[in-house]
Design a protein around this motif. Structure first.
Motif, PDB file in Angstrom:
ATOM      1  N   SER A  17       0.825  -1.206   0.000  1.00 57.00           N
ATOM      2  CA  SER A  17       0.000   0.000   0.000  1.00 57.00           C
ATOM      3  C   SER A  17       0.855   1.249   0.000  1.00 57.00           C
ATOM      4  N   VAL A  64      -8.919   0.485 -10.853  1.00 60.67           N
ATOM      5  CA  VAL A  64      -8.503   0.708  -9.471  1.00 60.67           C
ATOM      6  C   VAL A  64      -9.658   0.637  -8.488  1.00 60.67           C
ATOM      7  N   PHE A  68      -8.312   1.534  -4.616  1.00 61.34           N
ATOM      8  CA  PHE A  68      -7.879   2.903  -4.361  1.00 61.34           C
ATOM      9  C   PHE A  68      -9.034   3.699  -3.760  1.00 61.34           C
ATOM     10  N   MET A  83      -3.802   3.821  -1.836  1.00 58.21           N
ATOM     11  CA  MET A  83      -3.688   2.741  -2.817  1.00 58.21           C
ATOM     12  C   MET A  83      -3.349   1.446  -2.090  1.00 58.21           C
ATOM     13  N   LEU A  86      -1.586  -3.095  -4.279  1.00 57.13           N
ATOM     14  CA  LEU A  86      -0.951  -2.592  -5.492  1.00 57.13           C
ATOM     15  C   LEU A  86      -0.478  -3.726  -6.389  1.00 57.13           C
ATOM     16  N   ASP A  90       0.185  -1.008 -11.768  1.00 59.08           N
ATOM     17  CA  ASP A  90      -0.027   0.318 -11.186  1.00 59.08           C
ATOM     18  C   ASP A  90       1.240   1.176 -11.260  1.00 59.08           C
TER      19      ASP A  90
END
Length: 127
Positions: A17, A64, A68, A83, A86, A90
């Protein structure tokens, strides 16, 4: 004039993250929305997430959504992009942008609605 400064980019492992920060300064009353865009090494610019009018309208790219979260500090003009989970895809330079709100009938994640841009912060996700 609106000045935008991004921070928080880093290199992380897949599944990790990061939280990106966009600090806005200047004539922010002239803008309704702040959004995050990203540009990968394939040189494609993609709208990631946007937030408008004090957080009342949010939009996410399909790629996302669910991972996100965009939010805004109610006391300041700082916008965050949390976020999670991941993925290597990304990996990109992330930019925040400020501009006017589009019609409710169209996507806000279009660079045509944004006329103030930051310099970007790099996010690298390794698998």
């Amino acid at each position: 004039q609106v000045k935008l400064m991004e921070s928080g980019g880093d290199s992380v492992q897949a599944g990790g993250s990061l939280r990106l920060t966009c600090a806005a300064d200047g004539n922010t009353d002239s803008t309704d929305c702040i959004a995050w865009f990203r540009r990968s090494t394939r040189n494609e610019r993609e709208g990631v997430a946007s937030i408008c009018i004090g957080g009342g309208r949010k939009e996410y790219a399909a790629s996302v959504k669910g991972r996100f979260t965009i939010s805004q500090d109610s006391a300041t003009t700082t916008v965050y992009l949390q976020m999670n989970n991941l993925k290597s895809e990304d990996t990109a330079m992330y930019f925040c942008a400020a501009g006017r709100m589009a019609s409710i009938a169209v996507s806000q994640l279009n660079p045509r609605y944004f006329n103030h841009w930051g310099q970007g912060t790099q996010v690298t996700v390794s698998s």
